[in-house]
Design a protein around this motif. Structure first.
Motif, PDB file in Angstrom:
ATOM      1  N   ARG A   1     -11.285  -2.527  -0.252  1.00 31.12           N
ATOM      2  CA  ARG A   1      -9.870  -2.448   0.142  1.00 31.12           C
ATOM      3  C   ARG A   1      -9.588  -3.622   1.069  1.00 31.12           C
ATOM      4  O   ARG A   1     -10.483  -4.077   1.805  1.00 31.12           O
ATOM      5  CB  ARG A   1      -9.553  -1.160   0.901  1.00 31.12           C
ATOM      6  CG  ARG A   1      -9.978   0.162   0.271  1.00 31.12           C
ATOM      7  CD  ARG A   1      -9.518   0.375  -1.145  1.00 31.12           C
ATOM      8  NE  ARG A   1      -9.586   1.777  -1.561  1.00 31.12           N
ATOM      9  CZ  ARG A   1     -10.517   2.303  -2.342  1.00 31.12           C
ATOM     10  NH1 ARG A   1     -11.513   1.560  -2.799  1.00 31.12           N
ATOM     11  NH2 ARG A   1     -10.469   3.585  -2.688  1.00 31.12           N
TER      12      ARG A   1
ATOM     13  N   SER B   1      -5.766  -6.585   6.925  1.00 32.99           N
ATOM     14  CA  SER B   1      -5.331  -7.804   7.619  1.00 32.99           C
ATOM     15  C   SER B   1      -6.167  -8.000   8.870  1.00 32.99           C
ATOM     16  O   SER B   1      -6.486  -7.035   9.571  1.00 32.99           O
ATOM     17  CB  SER B   1      -3.878  -7.688   8.048  1.00 32.99           C
ATOM     18  OG  SER B   1      -3.057  -7.371   6.968  1.00 32.99           O
TER      19      SER B   1
ATOM     20  N   VAL C   1      -6.615  -0.354  11.453  1.00 31.48           N
ATOM     21  CA  VAL C   1      -6.743   0.470  10.239  1.00 31.48           C
ATOM     22  C   VAL C   1      -6.187   1.876  10.453  1.00 31.48           C
ATOM     23  O   VAL C   1      -6.538   2.559  11.417  1.00 31.48           O
ATOM     24  CB  VAL C   1      -8.222   0.554   9.789  1.00 31.48           C
ATOM     25  CG1 VAL C   1      -8.362   1.415   8.544  1.00 31.48           C
ATOM     26  CG2 VAL C   1      -8.756  -0.853   9.517  1.00 31.48           C
TER      27      VAL C   1
HETATM   28  P1  FAD Z   1      -7.631   5.508  -1.301  1.00 29.57           P
HETATM   29  O1  FAD Z   1      -8.855   6.318  -1.430  1.00 29.57           O
HETATM   30  O2  FAD Z   1      -7.537   4.224  -2.055  1.00 29.57           O
HETATM   31  O3  FAD Z   1      -6.384   6.407  -1.655  1.00 29.57           O
HETATM   32  C1  FAD Z   1      -5.084   5.826  -1.820  1.00 29.57           C
HETATM   33  C2  FAD Z   1      -4.039   6.782  -1.278  1.00 29.57           C
HETATM   34  O4  FAD Z   1      -4.133   8.016  -1.978  1.00 29.57           O
HETATM   35  C3  FAD Z   1      -4.210   7.101   0.210  1.00 29.57           C
HETATM   36  O5  FAD Z   1      -2.934   7.079   0.813  1.00 29.57           O
HETATM   37  C4  FAD Z   1      -4.783   8.495   0.244  1.00 29.57           C
HETATM   38  O6  FAD Z   1      -4.322   9.220   1.378  1.00 29.57           O
HETATM   39  C5  FAD Z   1      -4.272   9.099  -1.050  1.00 29.57           C
HETATM   40  N1  FAD Z   1      -5.251  10.081  -1.581  1.00 29.57           N
HETATM   41  C6  FAD Z   1      -6.482   9.810  -2.022  1.00 29.57           C
HETATM   42  N2  FAD Z   1      -7.080  10.953  -2.475  1.00 29.57           N
HETATM   43  C7  FAD Z   1      -6.191  11.940  -2.296  1.00 29.57           C
HETATM   44  C8  FAD Z   1      -6.177  13.336  -2.566  1.00 29.57           C
HETATM   45  N3  FAD Z   1      -7.223  13.927  -3.121  1.00 29.57           N
HETATM   46  N4  FAD Z   1      -5.095  14.034  -2.209  1.00 29.57           N
HETATM   47  C9  FAD Z   1      -4.030  13.447  -1.642  1.00 29.57           C
HETATM   48  N5  FAD Z   1      -3.963  12.124  -1.387  1.00 29.57           N
HETATM   49  C10 FAD Z   1      -5.012  11.395  -1.703  1.00 29.57           C
HETATM   50  N6  FAD Z   1      -4.314  -0.903   5.627  1.00 29.57           N
HETATM   51  C11 FAD Z   1      -4.515  -0.795   6.976  1.00 29.57           C
HETATM   52  O7  FAD Z   1      -4.738   0.294   7.480  1.00 29.57           O
HETATM   53  N7  FAD Z   1      -4.490  -1.910   7.790  1.00 29.57           N
HETATM   54  C12 FAD Z   1      -4.250  -3.151   7.299  1.00 29.57           C
HETATM   55  O8  FAD Z   1      -4.228  -4.136   8.057  1.00 29.57           O
HETATM   56  C13 FAD Z   1      -4.035  -3.289   5.891  1.00 29.57           C
HETATM   57  N8  FAD Z   1      -3.812  -4.487   5.350  1.00 29.57           N
HETATM   58  C14 FAD Z   1      -3.585  -4.601   4.015  1.00 29.57           C
HETATM   59  C15 FAD Z   1      -3.312  -5.858   3.475  1.00 29.57           C
HETATM   60  C16 FAD Z   1      -3.064  -5.992   2.124  1.00 29.57           C
HETATM   61  C17 FAD Z   1      -2.755  -7.369   1.584  1.00 29.57           C
HETATM   62  C18 FAD Z   1      -3.099  -4.855   1.280  1.00 29.57           C
HETATM   63  C19 FAD Z   1      -2.821  -4.980  -0.190  1.00 29.57           C
HETATM   64  C20 FAD Z   1      -3.387  -3.604   1.792  1.00 29.57           C
HETATM   65  C21 FAD Z   1      -3.627  -3.458   3.167  1.00 29.57           C
HETATM   66  N9  FAD Z   1      -3.918  -2.210   3.714  1.00 29.57           N
HETATM   67  C22 FAD Z   1      -4.096  -2.104   5.076  1.00 29.57           C
HETATM   68  C23 FAD Z   1      -4.056  -0.989   2.873  1.00 29.57           C
HETATM   69  C24 FAD Z   1      -5.560  -0.773   2.543  1.00 29.57           C
HETATM   70  O9  FAD Z   1      -6.021  -1.818   1.725  1.00 29.57           O
HETATM   71  C25 FAD Z   1      -5.831   0.551   1.797  1.00 29.57           C
HETATM   72  O10 FAD Z   1      -4.976   0.620   0.698  1.00 29.57           O
HETATM   73  C26 FAD Z   1      -5.659   1.788   2.661  1.00 29.57           C
HETATM   74  O11 FAD Z   1      -6.550   1.745   3.770  1.00 29.57           O
HETATM   75  C27 FAD Z   1      -5.954   3.074   1.861  1.00 29.57           C
HETATM   76  O12 FAD Z   1      -7.224   2.963   1.317  1.00 29.57           O
HETATM   77  P2  FAD Z   1      -8.182   4.251   1.171  1.00 29.57           P
HETATM   78  O13 FAD Z   1      -9.407   3.816   0.480  1.00 29.57           O
HETATM   79  O14 FAD Z   1      -8.333   4.953   2.470  1.00 29.57           O
HETATM   80  O15 FAD Z   1      -7.315   5.192   0.250  1.00 29.57           O
END
Ligand code: FAD
Length: 400
Positions: A197, A200, A219
């Motif tokens: 993931r 920034s 984060v």
């Molecule tokens: P994932 O596992 O990928 O899940 C995606 C979403 O689905 C989440 O919102 C999660 O709550 C939801 N979800 C997953 N499973 C379930 C379930 N069973 N029931 C209900 N909901 C569910 N993030 C930051 O915090 N800080 C940053 O500085 C930042 N910068 C970024 C910069 C860019 C260019 C981009 C594209 C993204 C950035 N992000 C940032 C977002 C980060 O990359 C992730 O997308 C974010 O942290 C979520 O990833 P995750 O693996 O925790 O969620």
């Protein structure tokens, strides 16, 4: 079988044998020459990139993914660079193809985050040259957690943390506005390793601590989110697999007189913390000024609420905007932009103004409408102005 790795090479057909790279390289013996060629020792090169900008021909900027690095003798014998070989990993050639595809997927993710700018983003003309894709899925770098603390109040509805990563002296050159990839350990329900993931960087280029080369992240924990929970639960000393850096356009101008207008929600504040610290450390209050519109539900849920209050307005003018304070009408960043219409209009007409929007994708529409109205108030068409600013590297959007 070896893990595929990225090897730094020199194109013998273009190299003019000026030996500037060899003289610049800080690692003894990493770049050497014989009567025929100038070559790079894969065992010694640490990807510090010091040789890249000094090369007058660009012949030094060549890379191959290899299972076994080319030896010095191989390279001394070359009249031309070999083609990229087919990479065989433990999983066969498909695995390599899929690794490359995954890296392409990261690039696509970033492009998607920038699409709110309305067209192809461009870096400010004076921005420093970023290093990108130095570490990838085939060749990630291991970072150690140096610190982690909660930025939002205990009990607030959002858990946002400040994480500091250290690369143990290994080169990881970043610029403010770039992102890194974090690879969460383990596999998904499909049995495949989790994808990285993007996060920034919230520290400036010289490090969270000046000249320490460490980086910080901001984060937010997502309920059941794979990577955000992994990162938010990391403890001091834990090791993390990192890719990147990524991003070559959402960068700050290297011009102290440039006026920066920064609009963010939540973790979208991360790059703006980096921008602010960069200016604090380099030009202080003697800059063209920075203005920030920062939206959150409540002060408790606004990351960096305390430290932000200590930054003087002469460096950073802050408009903190809250949408869920009991008894107070809801306000969003776009509402506050309209309240400050005159000041924003003044910035829009200044060719030295740079606009950055970062955070929740949902904020784009309201901010666009606010700019449309403010531009109209000065007899300008926003979309045309936005397109001009973007083509001049002065309009940037990163939403996710
Ligand atoms: P994932 O596992 O990928 O899940 C995606 C979403 O689905 C989440 O919102 C999660 O709550 C939801 N979800 C997953 N499973 C379930 C379930 N069973 N029931 C209900 N909901 C569910 N993030 C930051 O915090 N800080 C940053 O500085 C930042 N910068 C970024 C910069 C860019 C260019 C981009 C594209 C993204 C950035 N992000 C940032 C977002 C980060 O990359 C992730 O997308 C974010 O942290 C979520 O990833 P995750 O693996 O925790 O969620």
């Amino acid at each position: 079988m070896n893990q595929p790795l990225k090897q730094h090479l020199i194109d013998p057909e273009i190299c003019i044998r000026c030996y500037t790279c060899e003289m610049t390289c800080p690692i003894e013996g990493a770049i050497v020459h014989d009567a025929n060629n100038v070559v790079i020792d894969a065992d010694k090169c640490e990807f510090c990139m010091a040789c890249i900008p000094v090369c007058p021909t660009g012949s030094i900027d060549e890379w191959r993914i290899v299972n076994t690095p080319y030896s010095l003798d191989d390279q001394f014998g070359w009249a031309e660079l070999p083609e990229q070989e087919e990479i065989l990993t433990g999983g066969g050639s498909d695995a390599a193809t899929s690794l490359e595809a995954l890296d392409d997927a990261m690039a696509a993710l970033l492009a998607d985050a920038h699409k709110g700018a309305g067209g192809k983003a461009k870096a400010p003309a004076t921005a420093s040259k970023p290093t990108i894709n130095m570490y990838n899925l085939a060749n990630p770098i291991t970072a150690k957690v140096q610190g982690s603390y909660r930025l939002t109040a205990e009990g607030a509805d959002t858990d946002v943390r400040h994480i500091i990563l250290d690369f143990g002296g290994k080169p990881f050159p970043v610029l403010e506005g770039q992102s890194i990839g974090i690879i969460p350990p383990g596999t998904g329900a499909d049995g495949k390793p989790h994808l990285p993931r993007l996060y920034s960087i919230s520290s400036p280029r010289d490090g969270e601590r000046p000249n320490y080369g460490n980086v910080s992240l901001t984060v937010k924990r997502h309920e059941q989110g794979v990577c955000s929970n992994y990162v938010c639960d990391l403890k001091m000393g834990d090791e993390v697999q990192v890719t990147g850096p990524f991003g070559s356009t959402f960068l700050m101008p290297d011009d102290p007189q440039a006026r920066l207008l920064m609009i963010c929600t939540g973790t979208g504040s991360a790059p703006f913390r980096a921008f602010t610290m960069r200016r604090q450390r380099t030009v202080g209050n003697k800059s063209g000024g920075m203005v920030m519109f920062f939206g959150a539900r409540t002060p408790d849920s606004l990351p960096y609420f305390g430290p932000l209050g200590k930054i003087p307005d002469s460096l950073l003018k802050k408009h903190l905007v809250f949408s869920r304070i009991p008894g107070v009408p809801k306000s969003y960043v776009q509402d506050q932009l309209i309240v400050e219409e005159e000041a924003i209009a003044d910035m829009l007409t200044d060719p030295n103004t740079y606009i950055y929007i970062c955070g929740l994708r949902g904020m784009e529409e309201g901010v666009e409408k606010a700019f449309t109205n403010i531009a109209e108030s000065i007899g300008t068409q926003w979309v045309a102005l936005r397109d001009t600013m973007r083509s001049e590297g002065r309009y940037h959007v990163e939403t996710y």
